[in-house]
Design a protein around this motif. Structure first.
Motif, PDB file in Angstrom:
ATOM      1  N   PRO A 250     -14.506 -26.202   5.477  1.00 52.18           N
ATOM      2  CA  PRO A 250     -14.700 -25.289   4.339  1.00 52.18           C
ATOM      3  C   PRO A 250     -13.710 -25.585   3.221  1.00 52.18           C
ATOM      4  O   PRO A 250     -12.608 -26.079   3.467  1.00 52.18           O
ATOM      5  CB  PRO A 250     -14.450 -23.908   4.953  1.00 52.18           C
ATOM      6  CG  PRO A 250     -14.694 -24.070   6.397  1.00 52.18           C
ATOM      7  CD  PRO A 250     -14.280 -25.462   6.740  1.00 52.18           C
ATOM      8  N   THR A 251     -14.102 -25.255   2.002  1.00 49.63           N
ATOM      9  CA  THR A 251     -13.355 -25.486   0.753  1.00 49.63           C
ATOM     10  C   THR A 251     -13.303 -26.963   0.368  1.00 49.63           C
ATOM     11  O   THR A 251     -12.558 -27.332  -0.535  1.00 49.63           O
ATOM     12  CB  THR A 251     -11.913 -24.921   0.795  1.00 49.63           C
ATOM     13  OG1 THR A 251     -11.102 -25.736   1.647  1.00 49.63           O
ATOM     14  CG2 THR A 251     -11.889 -23.480   1.282  1.00 49.63           C
ATOM     15  N   SER A 252     -14.088 -27.822   1.021  1.00 53.49           N
ATOM     16  CA  SER A 252     -14.131 -29.233   0.636  1.00 53.49           C
ATOM     17  C   SER A 252     -14.816 -29.382  -0.722  1.00 53.49           C
ATOM     18  O   SER A 252     -15.630 -28.548  -1.124  1.00 53.49           O
ATOM     19  CB  SER A 252     -14.876 -30.063   1.679  1.00 53.49           C
ATOM     20  OG  SER A 252     -14.181 -30.091   2.895  1.00 53.49           O
ATOM     21  N   VAL A 253     -14.491 -30.473  -1.411  1.00 51.17           N
ATOM     22  CA  VAL A 253     -15.102 -30.745  -2.721  1.00 51.17           C
ATOM     23  C   VAL A 253     -15.710 -32.142  -2.718  1.00 51.17           C
ATOM     24  O   VAL A 253     -15.319 -33.013  -1.936  1.00 51.17           O
ATOM     25  CB  VAL A 253     -14.065 -30.642  -3.873  1.00 51.17           C
ATOM     26  CG1 VAL A 253     -13.492 -29.261  -3.973  1.00 51.17           C
ATOM     27  CG2 VAL A 253     -12.951 -31.667  -3.690  1.00 51.17           C
ATOM     28  N   ILE A 254     -16.683 -32.348  -3.572  1.00 51.70           N
ATOM     29  CA  ILE A 254     -17.262 -33.671  -3.791  1.00 51.70           C
ATOM     30  C   ILE A 254     -17.201 -33.989  -5.279  1.00 51.70           C
ATOM     31  O   ILE A 254     -17.122 -33.099  -6.124  1.00 51.70           O
ATOM     32  CB  ILE A 254     -18.720 -33.763  -3.306  1.00 51.70           C
ATOM     33  CG1 ILE A 254     -19.607 -32.763  -4.068  1.00 51.70           C
ATOM     34  CG2 ILE A 254     -18.828 -33.573  -1.815  1.00 51.70           C
ATOM     35  CD1 ILE A 254     -21.091 -32.954  -3.806  1.00 51.70           C
ATOM     36  N   PHE A 255     -17.219 -35.273  -5.600  1.00 55.38           N
ATOM     37  CA  PHE A 255     -17.325 -35.731  -6.977  1.00 55.38           C
ATOM     38  C   PHE A 255     -18.744 -36.222  -7.197  1.00 55.38           C
ATOM     39  O   PHE A 255     -19.281 -36.978  -6.381  1.00 55.38           O
ATOM     40  CB  PHE A 255     -16.319 -36.845  -7.262  1.00 55.38           C
ATOM     41  CG  PHE A 255     -14.907 -36.363  -7.385  1.00 55.38           C
ATOM     42  CD1 PHE A 255     -14.357 -36.087  -8.628  1.00 55.38           C
ATOM     43  CD2 PHE A 255     -14.123 -36.159  -6.264  1.00 55.38           C
ATOM     44  CE1 PHE A 255     -13.060 -35.629  -8.746  1.00 55.38           C
ATOM     45  CE2 PHE A 255     -12.829 -35.705  -6.359  1.00 55.38           C
ATOM     46  CZ  PHE A 255     -12.295 -35.433  -7.613  1.00 55.38           C
ATOM     47  N   MET A 256     -19.343 -35.805  -8.288  1.00 50.91           N
ATOM     48  CA  MET A 256     -20.747 -36.118  -8.555  1.00 50.91           C
ATOM     49  C   MET A 256     -20.907 -36.739  -9.933  1.00 50.91           C
ATOM     50  O   MET A 256     -20.265 -36.322 -10.894  1.00 50.91           O
ATOM     51  CB  MET A 256     -21.604 -34.853  -8.454  1.00 50.91           C
ATOM     52  CG  MET A 256     -23.094 -35.112  -8.657  1.00 50.91           C
ATOM     53  SD  MET A 256     -24.124 -33.643  -8.347  1.00 50.91           S
ATOM     54  CE  MET A 256     -23.628 -32.585  -9.701  1.00 50.91           C
TER      55      MET A 256
ATOM     56  N   SER B  34     -17.134 -27.603  -5.594  1.00 46.56           N
ATOM     57  CA  SER B  34     -16.927 -27.128  -4.228  1.00 46.56           C
ATOM     58  C   SER B  34     -18.254 -27.131  -3.473  1.00 46.56           C
ATOM     59  O   SER B  34     -19.298 -26.756  -4.022  1.00 46.56           O
ATOM     60  CB  SER B  34     -16.362 -25.707  -4.236  1.00 46.56           C
ATOM     61  OG  SER B  34     -15.063 -25.693  -4.762  1.00 46.56           O
ATOM     62  N   ILE B  35     -18.196 -27.536  -2.214  1.00 47.91           N
ATOM     63  CA  ILE B  35     -19.372 -27.472  -1.349  1.00 47.91           C
ATOM     64  C   ILE B  35     -19.538 -26.036  -0.876  1.00 47.91           C
ATOM     65  O   ILE B  35     -18.599 -25.429  -0.361  1.00 47.91           O
ATOM     66  CB  ILE B  35     -19.231 -28.424  -0.153  1.00 47.91           C
ATOM     67  CG1 ILE B  35     -19.070 -29.864  -0.640  1.00 47.91           C
ATOM     68  CG2 ILE B  35     -20.426 -28.306   0.777  1.00 47.91           C
ATOM     69  CD1 ILE B  35     -18.815 -30.859   0.465  1.00 47.91           C
TER      70      ILE B  35
END
Length: 489
Positions: A115-121, A135-136
């Motif tokens: 939880p609280t992970s992020v991705i770059f898009m 944030s996912i």
């Protein structure tokens, strides 16, 4: 000042590095960065010119002091570039009335994140160079095939995405066109230590709700997991400007309506700051499906988000790249920098009679050797990384189904204990006092994500309560642990 001298410090190179550094600094000022973000973003790619001319100006000895960081930075850039290839496609999207969009992306079943992970898009049809972090909002423990994120459409890039989705909604086409996206990540905490409290107080402001959506889904799905001690009571404080923003809670609506589990209990308190008193309830807003519009897209990609490579694999690649760099540095030095050899007659001659060579190797030759060795080592490692990733994708990634993706849910009854308050901000002193009475003698984790003013207010209240606990030192007093989630949305 305009001379490119052969030896010593090259003044012209220093002037070029100084000018590029000043340009990057000026565009970093808040007045420019906030109003003209794209100008700030593209200007900062001048760091390549700055580093090259800094090397020519300062020389190899001074450059080696910072070269370790530059080496890892360059390798990281290339690894992230490889990881974001090949591109995948958006499976579906949901448009909320608060000008926010939830995107559903395909992911590999083996990809797990906390939880609280992020991705770059990156969306090439909007910009081929801009990456944005989000944030996912989903949990990998709940959904093996997809991952979701919510985008608040305020800036230029996000507004372009909003218009693109709306154009697909308004079109009469039987099948929506594929929207390719490149994904880096997910990046996030290695553990879930912040969930190991007896109780949790989650305070969110606006789009700051996104990391808490994944936390709540993770807690609900992992009740049978004995590896972590999950909180038995969770209270969510959600501060918004308009009641329509409650729709962002749609993904956790089953948790709000299903309170049958005795292992943990979730309560919601919504504060609508810019609306007068209304008779609307949380249940009515979440059940009003007319507020949310859904669209499914066609997909031409056979790839899903695979995530990062293993730490052992990346450490091995760093080691191999370092060895290659040293080998090429030594080899090119032996080839292009001749070693002066003295004749026997010169060794016997007096110091005053020694022949001194007037021709010296220019200092910038050594600088070019460093750059060449760096480029060769990085290129070789990149080719190896591309080959290994291609083999992994070919072996592990299944085709993405057109039918994957989330649909708008028809919700069950929502518990009446959830509150919605209009026309005011939350009184954190009162909220903390009530929580003290309800959770006497327990450890309370306080997580906050939202505007800086709200985070400061919660932090001060939490600090005062914790100091009171330390002074009294009674076991029946709860202890507040404050955590601020600082993410870019």
């Amino acid at each position: 000042m305009w001379r490119w001298q052969k030896t010593g410090r090259i003044y012209l190179a220093g002037e070029i590095a100084l000018v590029t550094g000043l340009v990057m600094w000026i565009t970093s000022l808040p007045q420019i960065r906030r109003k003209k973000f794209e100008f700030f973003y593209y200007t900062h790619h001048l760091y390549i010119i700055f580093l090259i001319f800094f090397l020519f100006h300062a020389g190899d000895r001074h450059f080696y002091m910072v070269f370790g960081g530059i080496f890892l930075f360059g390798l990281d850039k290339l690894l992230r570039f490889i990881q974001s290839r090949p591109e995948t496609c958006i499976l579906s999207a949901r448009v909320f009335p608060s000008k926010a969009i939830e995107l559903i992306l395909p992911k590999h079943a083996g990809l797990k994140f906390t939880p609280t992970s992020v991705i770059f898009m990156k969306i090439p049809s909007i910009s081929k160079f801009q990456w944005h972090s989000f944030s996912i909002t989903s949990s990998s423990s709940v959904d093996d095939q997809t991952m979701s994120l919510i985008v608040k459409c305020d800036g230029e890039w996000t507004s372009s995405l909003y218009q693109m989705i709306h154009a697909e909604l308004d079109s009469d086409a039987d099948q929506m066109r594929c929207i390719p996206v490149a994904i880096e990540g997910p990046y996030g905490p290695a553990t879930m230590d912040f969930l190991r409290y007896d109780s949790l107080l989650l305070v969110a402001g606006g789009i700051g709700i996104t990391p808490f959506l994944s936390i709540l889904q993770e807690i609900a799905s992992a009740q049978s997991n004995r590896k972590y001690r999950f909180p038995s009571k969770v209270q969510l404080i959600y501060v918004i400007k308009s009641s329509q923003e409650i729709c962002l809670l749609n993904s956790i609506s089953p948790l709000l309506s299903n309170q049958q589990s005795k292992k943990w209990h979730l309560t919601l308190k919504v504060f609508v700051t810019q609306e007068e008193q209304s008779s609307v309830t949380v249940r009515e807003v979440l059940n009003d499906l007319s507020l949310v519009r859904a669209v499914r897209f066609g997909t031409q990609s056979n790839y899903a988000v695979n995530g990062l490579e293993s730490l052992i694999w990346m450490a091995a690649l760093v080691g191999i790249t370092s060895i290659l760099f040293v080998i090429f540095l030594i080899s090119l030095n032996h080839i292009f920098v001749p070693v002066e050899k003295k004749l026997p007659s010169e060794k016997l001659a007096a110091p005053s009679e020694k022949v001194v060579s007037k021709e010296k190797t220019p200092s910038w030759v050594a600088d070019l050797i460093i750059l060449s060795s760096f480029i060769i080592a990085i290129t070789g490692s990149t080719l190896m990384a591309i080959l290994l990733r291609w083999r992994r994708l070919k072996k592990q990634t299944p085709p993405v189904s057109l039918n994957q993706g989330k649909a708008v849910q028809v919700l069950g009854p929502i518990e009446e204990e959830h509150e919605i308050n209009f026309g005011g901000r939350p009184n954190f002193e009162e909220i903390f006092s009530e929580l003290e009475k309800e959770t006497a003698g327990s450890d309370i984790g306080v997580l906050v994500c939202g505007p800086e003013s709200m985070k400061e207010s919660v932090a001060k209240t939490s600090q005062r309560k914790s100091q009171c606990f330390m002074m009294n030192a009674n076991k029946d007093k709860p202890y507040f642990n404050f955590h601020s989630l600082n993410f870019t949305f």
